[in-house]
Scaffold this active site. Sequence first.
Site, PDB file in Angstrom:
ATOM      1  N   PHE A 184       0.618  -1.247  -0.359  1.00  0.00           N
ATOM      2  CA  PHE A 184       0.023   0.174   0.269  1.00  0.00           C
ATOM      3  C   PHE A 184       0.912   1.253   0.006  1.00  0.00           C
ATOM      4  O   PHE A 184       2.263   1.747  -0.507  1.00  0.00           O
ATOM      5  CB  PHE A 184      -1.167  -0.512   1.083  1.00  0.00           C
ATOM      6  CG  PHE A 184      -2.571  -0.906   0.902  1.00  0.00           C
ATOM      7  CD1 PHE A 184      -2.655  -0.763   0.253  1.00  0.00           C
ATOM      8  CD2 PHE A 184      -2.307  -2.295   1.758  1.00  0.00           C
ATOM      9  CE1 PHE A 184      -4.189  -1.438  -0.370  1.00  0.00           C
ATOM     10  CE2 PHE A 184      -3.244  -3.047   1.406  1.00  0.00           C
ATOM     11  CZ  PHE A 184      -4.287  -2.774   0.233  1.00  0.00           C
ATOM     12  N   SER A 185       1.024   1.841   0.562  1.00  0.00           N
ATOM     13  CA  SER A 185       1.058   3.381   0.766  1.00  0.00           C
ATOM     14  C   SER A 185       2.957   3.413   1.122  1.00  0.00           C
ATOM     15  O   SER A 185       3.259   4.450   1.026  1.00  0.00           O
ATOM     16  CB  SER A 185       0.260   4.975   1.238  1.00  0.00           C
ATOM     17  OG  SER A 185      -0.862   4.775   0.910  1.00  0.00           O
ATOM     18  N   THR A 186       3.693   2.536   1.478  1.00  0.00           N
ATOM     19  CA  THR A 186       4.412   2.001   1.512  1.00  0.00           C
ATOM     20  C   THR A 186       5.518   2.562  -0.156  1.00  0.00           C
ATOM     21  O   THR A 186       6.301   3.154   0.346  1.00  0.00           O
ATOM     22  CB  THR A 186       5.139   1.207   2.520  1.00  0.00           C
ATOM     23  OG1 THR A 186       4.214   0.633   3.487  1.00  0.00           O
ATOM     24  CG2 THR A 186       6.120   0.838   2.666  1.00  0.00           C
ATOM     25  N   LYS A 241       4.946   4.641  -1.924  1.00  0.00           N
ATOM     26  CA  LYS A 241       4.615   6.151  -2.018  1.00  0.00           C
ATOM     27  C   LYS A 241       6.057   7.384  -1.603  1.00  0.00           C
ATOM     28  O   LYS A 241       6.812   7.501  -2.365  1.00  0.00           O
ATOM     29  CB  LYS A 241       3.996   7.731  -0.805  1.00  0.00           C
ATOM     30  CG  LYS A 241       2.505   7.038  -1.528  1.00  0.00           C
ATOM     31  CD  LYS A 241       1.799   8.095  -0.168  1.00  0.00           C
ATOM     32  CE  LYS A 241      -0.042   7.736  -0.878  1.00  0.00           C
ATOM     33  NZ  LYS A 241      -0.140   6.783  -0.420  1.00  0.00           N
TER      34      LYS A 241
END
Length: 386
Positions: free
Chosen positions: A59-61, A63
């Site tokens: 997921f947002s890791t 980014k």
Amino acid sequence: MTEIGGYVAGGFEPVRDAFSRNFDRDGEIGASVCVHVGGRPVVDLWGGEHDERTLQLVFSTTKAATAVCAHLLAQRGLLDLDAPVVEYWPEFGAAGKESIPVRWLLCHKAGLPVIDRELSLAEALAWDPVVEALAAQRPLWPPGTQHGYHAMTFGWLVGEVVRRVSGRSPGTFFAEEVAAPLGLEFWIGLPEQEHHRVVPLVQPFEAPEGRPAEAHPELAKMIDEFLGPDSLTMRALNAPSSVFVNAERGWNTPAIWSAEVPAANGITNARSLSKLYASLLGEVEGIRLLSAETVDCARTCQADGPDKVIVFPMRWGSGFMLASSTIGLLGPGSFGHAGFGGSLGFADPESGVAFGYVMSKLQFGVAGDRRSFRLIRAVKECLEAR
């Protein structure tokens, strides 16, 4: 007791103990953790459904990987983070966005956390329809006046700037300029031949086959009351048009793994995540990815206070979460990024520590949870005991 595989250097045994407790006390199903100190791995562990070759969607890791691409271009003098986005992406200037600098895309101040246009899953996976919709989108607040987590749109916004500057998609740029030199098993757009290595995600209220589901009625009620589908939070988390959560298998859909969704569909393991952050602090196997000056720019606070989208206080650098009351990390100078459900990567320049944690069982949250916090506490204890 869950069997734990891997390696810990002398003095870091408490991290293995903490990792084991995550399985015994928090129902961990499959996970891995890795820690580098001074560019050298001192912890590299896996357990449960994870083994040495396991890959996990984080997921947002993701980014942070996308942000690294932007900072690498800036370091090479090809991208000015304080220049208007329209210098690189002219179409972006529609609907009052002509003065937004690239840096505001990185620190969630652009006012573009949602996409009003209805898009299909096929369109979201095709890239161009999403960036065209964002170019036409009107900001939800005057850009620069507030910060609000661009949970999904971050990846297309920053990724399109990377594409315009480099001539390569963000996934391709990351693969060629970051992952390949460092030997990372980290993809934004997973090749089909690697799909068999991915461990499926288990939702917070879902049990894997053959195991009883956990009951969280109070949490479920809170989610229903405060995080309804029309709230800004859920619109941002589920952009665009809830196509990813409504896919037949949700984020466990192979077509989603293979696409480029640079805010959310990175697939990696803890070893590569930790190694990426280690390369931001110094040389790893002879390679330092970003200079100290570039890292200091990336971790300089750009936004601080209650987040308009996820409500609780956040501190943002340029593409990275900074240590705060919400996300403790290792020390006040730490920077990194968590992913929905619990995954986390960060670096701490003061101690020289880089950290990566990935897991299959999701917990409700976007900034880490007690499993990663327990591991961080153990790392801190080991450092203090040295």
